[in-house]
Design a protein around this motif. Structure first.
Motif, short mmCIF file in Angstrom:
data_model
loop_
_atom_site.label_atom_id
_atom_site.label_comp_id
_atom_site.label_asym_id
_atom_site.label_seq_id
_atom_site.Cartn_x
_atom_site.Cartn_y
_atom_site.Cartn_z
N ALA A 70 0.84 -1.19 0.00
CA ALA A 70 0.00 0.00 0.00
C ALA A 70 0.88 1.25 0.00
CB ALA A 70 -0.92 -0.01 1.21
N ASP A 71 2.02 1.17 0.68
CA ASP A 71 3.04 2.23 0.71
C ASP A 71 4.33 1.59 1.21
OD1 ASP A 71 2.78 2.12 3.55
OD2 ASP A 71 1.26 3.68 3.51
N SER A 72 5.30 2.38 1.66
CA SER A 72 6.61 1.84 2.06
C SER A 72 6.58 0.99 3.33
CB SER A 72 7.60 2.97 2.25
OG SER A 72 7.85 3.62 1.03
N PHE A 73 5.52 1.10 4.12
CA PHE A 73 5.49 0.36 5.39
C PHE A 73 4.15 -0.31 5.66
CE2 PHE A 73 4.82 4.87 6.01
CZ PHE A 73 3.62 4.92 6.68
N LEU A 86 -1.71 -4.52 7.08
CA LEU A 86 -0.78 -4.70 8.18
C LEU A 86 0.51 -3.91 7.95
CD1 LEU A 86 -1.12 -8.57 8.61
CD2 LEU A 86 -2.19 -6.81 10.02
N GLU A 87 1.09 -3.43 9.04
CA GLU A 87 2.38 -2.73 8.96
C GLU A 87 3.52 -3.73 8.85
OE1 GLU A 87 3.35 0.38 11.77
OE2 GLU A 87 1.22 0.67 12.16
N VAL A 88 4.56 -3.31 8.12
CA VAL A 88 5.80 -4.06 7.99
C VAL A 88 6.95 -3.08 8.24
CG1 VAL A 88 4.84 -5.78 6.40
CG2 VAL A 88 5.86 -3.69 5.49
N PRO A 89 8.16 -3.56 8.44
CA PRO A 89 9.28 -2.62 8.63
C PRO A 89 9.39 -1.68 7.43
CG PRO A 89 9.97 -4.83 9.20
CD PRO A 89 8.61 -4.94 8.57
N TYR A 90 9.74 -0.42 7.70
CA TYR A 90 9.85 0.59 6.64
C TYR A 90 10.73 0.09 5.50
CZ TYR A 90 10.70 4.84 4.11
OH TYR A 90 10.78 5.77 3.10
N GLY A 91 10.23 0.23 4.30
CA GLY A 91 10.98 -0.14 3.10
C GLY A 91 10.85 -1.59 2.68
N SER A 92 10.21 -2.44 3.49
CA SER A 92 10.12 -3.85 3.14
C SER A 92 8.84 -4.20 2.39
CB SER A 92 10.24 -4.73 4.39
OG SER A 92 9.12 -4.56 5.22
N ALA A 93 7.94 -3.24 2.24
CA ALA A 93 6.67 -3.51 1.57
C ALA A 93 6.87 -3.95 0.11
CB ALA A 93 5.75 -2.30 1.64
#
Length: 117
Positions: A70-73, A86-93
């Motif tokens: 959806a975006d970078s995180f 769901l959120e993921v670590p920044y840049g891992s999306a």
């Protein structure tokens, strides 16, 4: 449904990635830094890339299909025809974008991914 520790073992542990801090991990999963540190026997507020951390509290396990980043995180999954974001670590999306359309099992807590397999 809540995760049963005995059935999933290592999959319920979060793996620290580049850019993670103990504070950032705690914030993402909705726990205190102190609670996260105590649960993992940490004496300092320092984590290492590749380190495996237990996230305190009950997690959920979901069978989903990866929709994409959806975006970078943030990553969107589809669960029984409904979106699960769901959120993921920044840049891992972007890693999840490559898996678009794949069915996976995701362990998550408080709107953030612990692990995917």
């Amino acid at each position: 449904m809540p995760l049963e520790t005995s059935n999933y073992g290592e999959e319920e542990k979060y793996t620290v990635v580049s850019g993670d801090t103990l504070w950032g991990i705690a914030k993402r999963f909705g726990v205190t830094v102190e609670n996260l540190a105590n649960e993992n026997g940490l004496k300092k507020e320092m984590v290492l890339i590749g380190q495996r951390l237990i996230i305190p509290g009950a997690a959920e396990i979901s069978e989903v299909e990866v929709v994409g980043a959806a975006d970078s995180f943030t990553v969107e999954f589809e669960q029984r025809g409904k979106p699960l974001v769901l959120e993921v670590p920044y840049g891992s999306a972007s890693d999840y974008q490559k898996k678009s359309g794949q069915k996976v099992t995701v362990i998550h807590k408080n709107g953030a991914v612990i692990s995917v397999f």
